[in-house]
Write an enzyme that holds these catalytic residues in place. Sequence first.
Site, mmCIF file in Angstrom:
data_model
loop_
_atom_site.group_PDB
_atom_site.id
_atom_site.type_symbol
_atom_site.label_atom_id
_atom_site.label_comp_id
_atom_site.label_asym_id
_atom_site.label_seq_id
_atom_site.Cartn_x
_atom_site.Cartn_y
_atom_site.Cartn_z
ATOM 1 N N ASP A 17 4.813 0.662 12.210
ATOM 2 C CA ASP A 17 3.586 0.138 11.519
ATOM 3 C C ASP A 17 3.448 -1.152 12.036
ATOM 4 O O ASP A 17 2.276 -2.208 11.790
ATOM 5 C CB ASP A 17 3.458 0.062 9.905
ATOM 6 N N LYS A 41 0.890 -1.381 -0.059
ATOM 7 C CA LYS A 41 -0.088 0.037 -0.002
ATOM 8 C C LYS A 41 0.744 1.248 -0.045
ATOM 9 O O LYS A 41 0.711 2.074 -0.808
ATOM 10 C CB LYS A 41 -0.909 0.079 1.242
ATOM 11 N N ASN A 42 1.870 1.170 0.879
ATOM 12 C CA ASN A 42 2.491 2.499 0.897
ATOM 13 C C ASN A 42 3.729 2.819 -0.084
ATOM 14 O O ASN A 42 4.249 3.934 0.018
ATOM 15 C CB ASN A 42 3.248 2.580 2.524
ATOM 16 N N ARG A 56 -8.652 -0.235 4.888
ATOM 17 C CA ARG A 56 -7.740 0.790 4.147
ATOM 18 C C ARG A 56 -6.315 -0.018 3.878
ATOM 19 O O ARG A 56 -5.988 0.567 2.848
ATOM 20 C CB ARG A 56 -7.480 1.757 5.296
ATOM 21 N N ARG A 92 0.042 14.881 12.775
ATOM 22 C CA ARG A 92 0.809 14.630 11.487
ATOM 23 C C ARG A 92 1.231 15.658 10.640
ATOM 24 O O ARG A 92 0.633 15.993 9.462
ATOM 25 C CB ARG A 92 0.215 13.515 10.688
ATOM 26 N N CYS A 123 -4.581 12.828 13.061
ATOM 27 C CA CYS A 123 -5.375 11.532 12.992
ATOM 28 C C CYS A 123 -4.938 10.757 14.234
ATOM 29 O O CYS A 123 -4.092 11.347 15.107
ATOM 30 C CB CYS A 123 -4.689 10.672 11.948
HETATM 31 N N1 EPU Z 1 6.830 14.549 10.758
HETATM 32 C C1 EPU Z 1 7.012 15.986 10.822
HETATM 33 N N2 EPU Z 1 6.960 16.808 9.756
HETATM 34 C C2 EPU Z 1 6.806 16.200 8.864
HETATM 35 C C3 EPU Z 1 6.357 15.251 8.461
HETATM 36 C C4 EPU Z 1 6.565 14.144 9.255
HETATM 37 O O1 EPU Z 1 7.349 16.245 11.984
HETATM 38 O O2 EPU Z 1 6.778 17.136 7.797
HETATM 39 C C5 EPU Z 1 6.695 13.592 11.686
HETATM 40 C C6 EPU Z 1 5.531 12.703 11.675
HETATM 41 O O3 EPU Z 1 4.559 13.680 12.796
HETATM 42 C C7 EPU Z 1 6.218 11.539 12.549
HETATM 43 C C8 EPU Z 1 7.440 11.414 11.781
HETATM 44 O O4 EPU Z 1 7.892 12.656 11.153
HETATM 45 O O5 EPU Z 1 6.266 11.580 13.869
HETATM 46 C C9 EPU Z 1 7.488 10.190 10.761
HETATM 47 O O6 EPU Z 1 6.383 10.648 9.896
HETATM 48 P P1 EPU Z 1 6.525 10.274 8.293
HETATM 49 O O7 EPU Z 1 6.350 11.473 7.334
HETATM 50 O O8 EPU Z 1 7.807 9.396 7.825
HETATM 51 O O9 EPU Z 1 4.996 9.439 7.983
HETATM 52 P P2 EPU Z 1 4.475 9.569 6.676
HETATM 53 O O10 EPU Z 1 5.199 9.614 5.522
HETATM 54 O O11 EPU Z 1 2.975 10.422 6.853
HETATM 55 C C10 EPU Z 1 4.254 6.771 6.145
HETATM 56 C C11 EPU Z 1 3.359 5.908 6.196
HETATM 57 C C12 EPU Z 1 2.756 5.448 7.620
HETATM 58 C C13 EPU Z 1 4.049 5.005 8.386
HETATM 59 C C14 EPU Z 1 5.104 6.283 8.361
HETATM 60 C C15 EPU Z 1 6.173 5.909 9.087
HETATM 61 C C16 EPU Z 1 2.430 5.914 3.907
HETATM 62 C C17 EPU Z 1 1.380 6.345 3.131
HETATM 63 N N3 EPU Z 1 2.235 6.069 5.227
HETATM 64 O O12 EPU Z 1 3.712 8.064 6.787
HETATM 65 O O13 EPU Z 1 2.108 4.475 7.340
HETATM 66 O O14 EPU Z 1 3.457 4.817 9.853
HETATM 67 O O15 EPU Z 1 5.392 6.434 6.999
HETATM 68 O O16 EPU Z 1 7.022 4.809 8.672
HETATM 69 O O17 EPU Z 1 3.512 5.673 3.255
HETATM 70 C C18 EPU Z 1 0.288 2.957 7.960
HETATM 71 O O18 EPU Z 1 0.501 2.137 6.865
HETATM 72 O O19 EPU Z 1 -0.546 2.349 8.959
HETATM 73 C C19 EPU Z 1 0.966 4.371 8.064
HETATM 74 C C20 EPU Z 1 0.490 5.110 9.174
#
Ligand code: EPU
Length: 419
Positions: free
Chosen positions: A306, A22-23, A398, A120, A115
Amino acid sequence: MEKILVHGGKTLEGKVRISGSKNSALPILAATLLTKEPCVLQRVPDLSDIHYMLTILGRLGCEVERASGVVRVTAESITTTAPYDIVRKMRASVCILGPLLGREGEATVSLPGGCVIGDRPIDLHLRGFEALGAAVSVKSGNVRVLAQDLHGAEIFLRGKFGSTVLGTDNVMMAAVLAKGTTIIDSAAEEPEVVDLANFLNKMGAKIEGAGTRRIIIEGVKELHGAEHEIIPDRIEAGTFLVAGAIAGKSVTLTRINPRHLEAVVHPLQEAGFLFESGDDFLRILPGNSRKPLHLEAMPYPGFPTDMQAQMCALLATTDGISVVTDHVFPHRFMHASELKRMGANIEMNEGTAVVQGVPKLEGAPVMASDLRASAALVLAGLSAEGITEVNRVYHIDRGYERIDEKLNDLGAEIERVKA
Ligand code: EPU
């Protein structure tokens, strides 16, 4: 609305075929916006999050065709505004910002809200776009990015909790069409980032270093259509490993990449489980004893956030005291109170779960709060006494393709009924 009833106490045995990630699929679908030519993606999982992304692409003007795991997207002429009614359903919709900015020089996307897994923010994504020369403004709940000319830049993408996966994806997608060289420092190293970079390179991009902390992107004038197969879902695979650990005699995952699962296999080995593996399969077998664990969720190649909830479900019935901390999403412990309703002994202490193993959980009505928490509750139900009733199963749909059917094929007894 539907709910899932897990009849506990069945033994799992057999093979399970793991779906595409998915990701990986979500940002790769967004990347198809970068070219007017058709792109064909294989092994796209059938999930509601994927459906949302295809709806967004359709609303932006793309032609989208889908047939049994194969998706064809043609983004010949597109608009650059994604409205709230579709974007709000999925946080990952932010990853259309990068490709729209790269191709059209502008994008307006509704801001994703918080969320249940925590706040986030997207500040790092926006910092990256600004470094590439875009003007960023946030107004009335929308983020707007605008650039006459994107230019290469050196960008440091580390935040308080490490790097950002979708932020790295977004900056990479904007930078592929920027003038000059972009260097992303402290980039996310997740396999899903590598998969996106491989797809972009097939489209004609020049990206090196994906999978390391330093990604170098040489901007090109334009990209063309490409075909790509999405990598296996390491989190779905990890979830089935934990199912095997909780209730399995022998569970074999097929069509996977075992190298992506090392951070999950290692603690399971430490906990006493045995493994057999080949190039594209992994089998989990019970060992002679089960031990508690100290787990810390961290960015890849660390133990994945995850998989944290699912491991809590396993540790709930592992004799001794386990300690689980999440350094990526420190507040992602909604499953703890639901597991407690099933008899688990978990105490939360400043973002750390202290899990004192109990001999058995008891089935109870529980509420899914997010995708991985709902998987954890289903897993906990596998070995619980009686029936576990998991409500709000739309969360699980999802991100897991037919999880109930796949578990039933292994010997579980799970029903999906109208709530
Ligand atoms: N963060 C910031 N600023 C930003 C972006 C992120 O402070 O601009 C923080 C977040 O709040 C968090 C950390 O950095 O504490 C890591 O977040 P990241 O941006 O890596 O998460 P994401 O890219 O939004 C993806 C996956 C998530 C997974 C995370 C971490 C997808 C669609 N989602 O989210 O997947 O938990 O990376 O590996 O790729 C799931 O599949 O259940 C899921 C939540």
